[in-house]
Design a protein around this motif. Sequence first.
Motif, PDB file in Angstrom:
ATOM      1  N   ARG A  91       3.150   3.759   7.368  1.00 29.93           N
ATOM      2  CA  ARG A  91       4.193   4.779   7.199  1.00 29.93           C
ATOM      3  C   ARG A  91       4.142   5.474   5.838  1.00 29.93           C
ATOM      4  NH1 ARG A  91       9.236   0.484   6.862  1.00 29.93           N
ATOM      5  NH2 ARG A  91       8.915  -0.185   4.695  1.00 29.93           N
ATOM      6  N   GLY A  92       3.410   4.905   4.895  1.00 26.29           N
ATOM      7  CA  GLY A  92       3.400   5.458   3.546  1.00 26.29           C
ATOM      8  C   GLY A  92       2.037   5.946   3.093  1.00 26.29           C
ATOM      9  N   LYS A  93       1.226   6.402   4.021  1.00 25.19           N
ATOM     10  CA  LYS A  93      -0.147   6.796   3.691  1.00 25.19           C
ATOM     11  C   LYS A  93      -0.185   7.888   2.622  1.00 25.19           C
ATOM     12  CE  LYS A  93      -4.369   8.572   5.889  1.00 25.19           C
ATOM     13  NZ  LYS A  93      -4.989   8.974   7.175  1.00 25.19           N
ATOM     14  N   LYS A  94       0.684   8.876   2.730  1.00 23.61           N
ATOM     15  CA  LYS A  94       0.687   9.979   1.770  1.00 23.61           C
ATOM     16  C   LYS A  94       0.958   9.476   0.363  1.00 23.61           C
ATOM     17  CE  LYS A  94       2.976  14.413   0.830  1.00 23.61           C
ATOM     18  NZ  LYS A  94       3.993  15.389   1.317  1.00 23.61           N
ATOM     19  N   GLU A  95       1.945   8.576   0.223  1.00 24.27           N
ATOM     20  CA  GLU A  95       2.290   8.038  -1.088  1.00 24.27           C
ATOM     21  C   GLU A  95       1.184   7.147  -1.636  1.00 24.27           C
ATOM     22  OE1 GLU A  95       4.203   7.980   1.625  1.00 24.27           O
ATOM     23  OE2 GLU A  95       5.764   9.433   1.035  1.00 24.27           O
ATOM     24  N   ILE A  96       0.538   6.373  -0.752  1.00 24.12           N
ATOM     25  CA  ILE A  96      -0.566   5.509  -1.179  1.00 24.12           C
ATOM     26  C   ILE A  96      -1.705   6.337  -1.753  1.00 24.12           C
ATOM     27  CG2 ILE A  96      -2.411   4.006  -0.314  1.00 24.12           C
ATOM     28  CD1 ILE A  96      -0.295   2.862   1.672  1.00 24.12           C
ATOM     29  N   LEU A  97      -2.087   7.392  -1.063  1.00 23.52           N
ATOM     30  CA  LEU A  97      -3.203   8.213  -1.525  1.00 23.52           C
ATOM     31  C   LEU A  97      -2.838   9.007  -2.773  1.00 23.52           C
ATOM     32  CD1 LEU A  97      -4.631   9.334   1.916  1.00 23.52           C
ATOM     33  CD2 LEU A  97      -5.710   7.799   0.264  1.00 23.52           C
TER      34      LEU A  97
END
Length: 265
Positions: free
Chosen positions: A197-203
Amino acid sequence: MEEIIQNYLSPAYPWRGSLTILSQVDSTNNRLKALAKAGAPHGTAIVADHQTGGRGRRGRTFQSPANMGVYLSMLLRPPCEAQDIMHLTCAAGCAMCDAVEKAAGFRPGIKWTNDLVWEKRKLGGILTELGFTAEGKFDYAIVGIGINCCQSAQDFPPEIRDVAASLSMVTGSAVDRWKLAAAELESLWEMDKNLLRGKKEILFQYRKDCVTVGQHISLVRGEEVRHGFACDIDNDGALIVRFPDGHMEAVSSGEVSVRGMYGYV
């Protein structure tokens, strides 16, 4: 060793009962793969004091001497397809930066795609491996991490002495390996909660931690060497490279190795 790590873990850590501590193993990834195939649950982890056959990417060896580092692997069974976690190595890299910062007081960088570095020296590496059923369905992922903790420069073999470092070499003081191991386990737990759910924040965080972006780099594939400029990380964790003729290319970790043209970045 096990009692010390358990004491360092947060009371909220949910996978205490799936943690195995070993004094020696051939490879924590290999041991965990066998457990995964036998049905081990999500969150199963192995921590070892010494690996006799530690592995890095492309079959390279990873020096794993006793009393010097933390060698850890965690099994994940996310409810998704394999293509949904192409950013897993990036996520694990950020998680390990968090763990080192918590346990050792400084935040390392990440050399794309999977090495922890400090001032062009390697502190550790990450090896992610995926498992599939006989029918080809995604079954599990294993995240393996090795981090150098207590070595002095002379403890490294001559062939890597100029490019390797340990946490204690950076901090100038002793590092509590088992505090780091607990921090790694907790960071992987937090990573798992946000992986899908947090792919954008991880990248976004990975781009901040990655020391390769913004560098002139060399891409090596067999005998072929191409030079380019690392512009960005795409939404699957691939490196976006601009070549001298102006064309752009997304380079995946499975295709090439990256070496800095002027040092270990």
